[in-house]
Design an enzyme around this catalytic site. Structure first.
Site: not given
Length: 515
Positions: A229, A269, A363, A444
């Protein structure tokens, strides 16, 4: 002379080039034994399309596998499985025919396949003239990834067109695309169920994770999850002492640092996803599915974006670092149903050494998907809210593979659905850097719920002692077969087979003899 597939790939990349130079991933012909693995997995995929209930995929009882000391199914076990009627039996039987794969052997085969590139004077000269990251001169030996048999080349468009005539054994050429964190929104208006959950997040309760702590002591102890990530704030009070490894990679997949002391989050994130997997209750609210699991955090999305090369480098590092599960809340949006093979080898080889690869579907909403989440072998996750509705942003679609190096021509075109499962992904409260917490929306957030559930299962069962390929089959079959089935019968674009329930999965694991 380039074969027709490689020629078409090169022409497409050259036509879409934005400047005089391009960065590409060149995959070489290898002897990984991938085609055999593909045919094994195809048996399960075909079964999934014909079955309308997820319960048909309950894995076989441990006693039915009747494994030999070498980890193979005995003749009696094969007869028992064939007569069991389980829709998952064909996959376990087919996988048993594969030769066991060791990471070192796969790396050696990959390096052997890469020698035409690594030893090429033409490639060294071409790479030496390329601009380099961090102000360094271009490398004479290109960055390469043995487990996918790939190398990164920065070439002029003219050099790209010459490449097949200069290097023998090229299987595929893919653009080294930019991949991003799926667009994530902070949850501004929290539903009452979120606000009322004072001591734990609603996702822990909904997935059965919280109950599994009490019933099975399933807190992920002994499991190691790699999160690829934006990095991680390893000093966050919910994560302190849980990050066992860190690595950062640049846009060519070169190592920037592997020092745990250098760990940081280039965005927020990665820390949020890490909290969902293994966070504690420093805020007064439990946030992590498997709070006793270890984390390996790879920074492959600097400031929220990275390249395919960075992600492939992260996968190789995670495998080499002893990960048991790989979690990737990332993706490159594809508006069409076709699927590139960029990640197929890496995911297959992770599976062959016992590591499932859990990936967000994306998304951008219904009838969209991102790569690598759309890959045939990725264990892909969609998002649900606290009422078990599909999140409006959650992706999912029918995918089509029309050409592939790994799938027999008689089986093409191969049509399949994504995602495999869904998990909580709306108003998910978790850690962010600088000792803070926020509630976010996204697939996520759903993905680390699934990776954390796998860590719980591994920590509470004996599945880590099973043969590597069967380990992946068991983890994925247990989660698929025990979902809360939602939406259309069978696998569908909104929920996959349904929303995960780790308590139910562990209940079946106990009954089947894996505890």
């Amino acid at each position: 002379m380039a074969d027709k597939v490689v020629q078409r790939q090169i022409e497409a990349i050259a036509d879409e080039a934005q400047g005089s130079r391009v960065s590409v991933l060149v995959q070489m012909q290898t002897s990984f034994g991938i085609k055999d693995y593909v045919q094994a997995a195809a048996a399960m995929m075909e079964a999934r399309q014909a079955v309308t209930s997820a319960r048909a995929f309950v894995p076989p009882a441990r006693s039915k596998l009747r494994l030999t000391p070498a980890g193979r199914i005995t003749a009696a076990g094969k007869r028992s499985l064939a007569q069991s009627g389980s829709s998952s039996a064909p996959l376990f039987l087919a996988t048993d025919r594969l030769q066991p794969a060791m990471t070192a052997d796969l790396r050696a085969k990959g390096l052997a396949a890469l020698q035409p590139i690594l030893s090429s004077k033409w490639v060294r000269k071409a790479c030496h003239g390329a601009p380099a990251a961090h102000g360094r001169r271009g490398r004479s030996v290109p960055t390469h990834f043995p487990l996918s048999g790939s190398a990164v080349l920065d070439l002029t468009v003219d050099q790209l067109c010459e490449l097949p005539d200069q290097v023998e054994g090229i299987a595929d050429v893919f653009p080294n695309r930019i991949v991003r964190v799926p667009p994530v929104a902070k949850a501004e208006e929290l539903p009452p169920v979120v606000v009322d959950s004072k001591v734990n997040t609603w996702g822990l309760a909904k997935t059965g994770a919280l109950a599994a702590w009490g019933v099975f002591g399933a807190r992920g102890k002994g499991a190691r999850v790699a999160i690829l990530d934006t990095g991680v704030d390893a000093a966050h009070p919910d994560l302190a002492g849980k990050v066992a490894g860190f690595a950062e990679f640049d846009d060519r997949g070169e190592v920037v640092t592997k020092k745990l002391a250098d760990a940081y989050d280039s965005d927020q994130h990665g820390t949020h996803c890490a909290g969902i997997v293994a966070g504690g209750n420093a805020s007064g609210r439990w946030i992590g599915m498997a709070p006793e699991a270890e984390l390996l955090c790879g920074l492959v999305l600097k400031d929220g974006g990275g390249t395919d090369a960075q992600i492939l480098a992260g996968i190789e590092w995670a495998i080499a670092s002893g990960a048991h599960v790989i979690s990737m809340s990332l993706g490159g949006l594809r508006m069409t149903a076709d699927v590139l093979d960029t990640y197929t080898r890496a995911i297959i080889n992770a599976n062959r050494v016992g590591i499932p690869v859990v990936v967000a579907i994306g998304n951008e909403g219904s009838q969209t998907s991102g790569s690598p989440g759309n890959d045939y072998f990725a264990f892909t996750v969609g998002a649900t809210d606290h009422e078990d509705w599909a999140a409006g942003f959650s992706g999912g679609r029918t995918q089509v593979i029309e050409r592939s190096r790994y799938i027999q021509a008689k089986d093409l075109p191969l049509v399949y659905s994504k995602p495999e499962v869904s998990a909580p992904g709306v108003a998910i409260y978790s850690s962010v850097p600088k000792k803070k917490w926020e509630a976010w929306n996204g697939t996520s957030m759903a993905t680390p719920h699934v990776a954390g559930a796998m860590a719980q299962i591994l920590g509470a069962t004996q599945i880590l002692q099973e043969p590597a390929t069967q380990r992946v089959n068991l983890l994925q079959s247990l989660l698929v077969s025990t979902v809360k089935e939602l939406g259309e019968a069978g696998q569908n674009h909104r929920f996959g087979h349904g929303r995960i329930d780790v308590l139910r999965a562990l209940g079946y694991a106990k009954e089947l003899g894996y505890l």
